[in-house]
Every structure is written in C-alpha cells, then in structure tokens.
Enzyme design. Structure first.
Site, PDB file in Angstrom:
ATOM      1  N   ASN A 122       0.843  -1.210   0.000  1.00 33.47           N
ATOM      2  CA  ASN A 122       0.000   0.000   0.000  1.00 33.47           C
ATOM      3  C   ASN A 122       0.873   1.254   0.000  1.00 33.47           C
ATOM      4  O   ASN A 122       0.564   2.228  -0.685  1.00 33.47           O
ATOM      5  CB  ASN A 122      -0.949  -0.011   1.210  1.00 33.47           C
ATOM      6  CG  ASN A 122      -2.202  -0.807   0.928  1.00 33.47           C
ATOM      7  OD1 ASN A 122      -3.050  -0.382   0.146  1.00 33.47           O
ATOM      8  ND2 ASN A 122      -2.311  -1.969   1.542  1.00 33.47           N
ATOM      9  N   MET A 131       0.852  -2.736  12.102  1.00 33.78           N
ATOM     10  CA  MET A 131       0.168  -3.799  12.840  1.00 33.78           C
ATOM     11  C   MET A 131       0.352  -3.688  14.354  1.00 33.78           C
ATOM     12  O   MET A 131       0.521  -4.689  15.040  1.00 33.78           O
ATOM     13  CB  MET A 131       0.642  -5.161  12.329  1.00 33.78           C
ATOM     14  CG  MET A 131       0.453  -5.355  10.830  1.00 33.78           C
ATOM     15  SD  MET A 131      -1.233  -5.067  10.231  1.00 33.78           S
ATOM     16  CE  MET A 131      -1.992  -6.625  10.664  1.00 33.78           C
ATOM     17  N   LEU A 176      -2.714   1.121  18.772  1.00 31.63           N
ATOM     18  CA  LEU A 176      -2.225   2.418  19.244  1.00 31.63           C
ATOM     19  C   LEU A 176      -2.998   2.851  20.488  1.00 31.63           C
ATOM     20  O   LEU A 176      -4.188   2.560  20.627  1.00 31.63           O
ATOM     21  CB  LEU A 176      -2.381   3.457  18.131  1.00 31.63           C
ATOM     22  CG  LEU A 176      -1.509   3.156  16.907  1.00 31.63           C
ATOM     23  CD1 LEU A 176      -2.008   3.902  15.673  1.00 31.63           C
ATOM     24  CD2 LEU A 176      -0.049   3.508  17.197  1.00 31.63           C
ATOM     25  N   HIS A 227      -8.158  -1.120   6.058  1.00 34.03           N
ATOM     26  CA  HIS A 227      -8.401  -2.400   6.717  1.00 34.03           C
ATOM     27  C   HIS A 227      -8.982  -3.370   5.686  1.00 34.03           C
ATOM     28  O   HIS A 227      -9.892  -3.009   4.932  1.00 34.03           O
ATOM     29  CB  HIS A 227      -9.378  -2.208   7.883  1.00 34.03           C
ATOM     30  CG  HIS A 227      -9.679  -3.489   8.588  1.00 34.03           C
ATOM     31  ND1 HIS A 227      -8.806  -4.054   9.492  1.00 34.03           N
ATOM     32  CD2 HIS A 227     -10.730  -4.337   8.499  1.00 34.03           C
ATOM     33  CE1 HIS A 227      -9.320  -5.189   9.934  1.00 34.03           C
ATOM     34  NE2 HIS A 227     -10.488  -5.390   9.351  1.00 34.03           N
TER      35      HIS A 227
END
Ligand code: GAR
Length: 221
Positions: free
Chosen positions: A18, A94, A97, A113
C-alpha cells in the site's frame, strides 16, 4: 491540483505494497502530497528498503525496545512529529495504538483495513470471510478512533468471493483494490475534499453517513 502539497508520514510494519501504491501516485504527480518519511516498528520490514530506494527518509521505532505501549507510542509520536505531517497514514501498521496517540492525531490519522467494515474488524479477515460464507469481501479506508477498526469509513472497495477461493487468492483480489482506493482517499484529503471532525467524516462538505463504495471489481468479469 492547487495549493501546497500535504505533508504526510506513512507508518508500516511489513511488506509495504500500500505504501508503494502511495509512492507511485506521489512520484507520478497524481497525489499532491509531500512524503516526509516512512516509519516502521519492525527493523526488517521490506517496506523500508522500498521507501529508501525511492529516496524517502525512513526511521525505525522498534516496539520491542519499549517497556509498554505508552512508552512506544510516545517515541513514535516524537519520530512522527519531527516531520510535521498534516496526515499520518497507517499502511499495514500492525500495532494497536494508545488513546493518547490517537487523540494526538485526532483528525489526521487514516487507515486501510482488509474487510468491509464494520464487518470483520481485527485480524485474519480473509479466512474469516470464507469461513462465514460471505459472497462479497473487500477493503475499507477509515479515519482512526480509539475503538479498533471502528472509525468512520470513507471509501470501500467490494470484491466477489469465488467458490474456489482460499485465503490467499481472496487476499490478493482485495489487495489489488486497496492499491486503488487508498491513494484515492488520500488524494481527497490532500485536495481538502475529505475531512474528519473527530466524530464524522465529511466529503465535499457533505456528511458521510456511509462510505463511498467502489464496485468496479464486482463487475470486472
Ligand atoms: C493490507 O492488506 C492492509 O489492509 C492490512 O495489512 C496489509 C498490509 O499490506 N492492514 C491491516 O490488517 C490493519 N489492521 P502491505 O504492507 O503490503 O500494504
């Protein structure tokens, strides 16, 4: 495109496909961003080499070196804030947070996601979509709030689930769509079309009650 390029920091943990899709838009001039840095929590993430090859500064904040999430997130925030980003992009990052981290970037933290949120938050989404017998699957770009994978969805790509799919073939079909929709949503943000007020997402001045849905892959063949 007009206005100054949007300062962006990308957070990664692994492969970085990505991130590469975003890098490609940046290099080609179709994404009006100023890519300040790519930061990984894993020193061995292949994404780091890819970013360096493109001349993007990289940094590592290795989560294993910190006593707890709060200490790791504090260091991560310091590493990010050195670059003064207007948008922080999670691209296969991954780590969960802390609320403090999310509050610090409250209206400028975005994630992709691999599911049609609110369905299938969490891990292992492709296998779970198959097990549940879903006929459609996909990916969602959403703003990040403290509840995991539950921030307002912005843009969603749907793909068909085929009878002969396994988790790998399904993941590949979804990933190809991720590479289309993530740069698109970031472009909206960079153009000032997309905003998050901490509760709701807005596109072109309209409250987004639901994500924009891209169904191109559903009708591909
Ligand atoms: C992507 O499929 C992304 O949606 C997913 O990890 C993969 C990263 O691939 N993210 C999550 O599951 C976040 N919870 P990439 O490193 O090649 O972009």
């Amino acid at each position: 495109m007009s206005g100054p390029a949007l300062p962006v920091v990308i957070l990664v943990s692994g492969r970085g496909s990505n991130m590469e899709a975003i890098l490609q838009g940046w290099r080609q001039g179709t994404l009006p961003i100023d890519l300040r840095a790519v930061i990984s929590n894993r020193p061995q993430a292949p994404a780091l080499d890819k970013a360096q090859t493109s001349g993007v500064p990289t940094a590592v904040v290795d989560h294993r070196r910190y006593a707890d999430r709060a200490a790791f997130d504090a260091e991560l925030m310091a590493a990010i804030d050195r670059h003064h980003p207007a948008l922080v992009v999670l691209a296969g990052f991954m780590r969960i947070l802390t609320a403090d981290f999310i509050a610090h970037y409250s209206d400028r933290l975005i994630n992709i996601h691999p599911s049609l949120l609110p369905e299938l938050p969490g891990l292992d989404t492709h296998r779970r979509a198959l097990t549940a017998g879903h006929t459609q699957h996909g990916a969602t770009v959403h703003f990040v709030t403290p509840a995991l994978d539950a921030g307002p969805p912005v843009l969603q790509a749907r793909v068909p689930v085929r009878p002969d799919d396994d988790a790998e073939t399904l993941a590949a079909r979804v990933l190809a769509q991720e590479h289309r929709i993530y740069p698109r949503a970031i472009r909206w943000y960079a153009q000032g079309r997309l905003r998050f007020d901490g509760t709701n997402a807005w596109l072109d001045g309209q409250l987004l009650h639901e994500p924009v849905v891209d169904e191109e892959a559903l009708h591909a063949d």
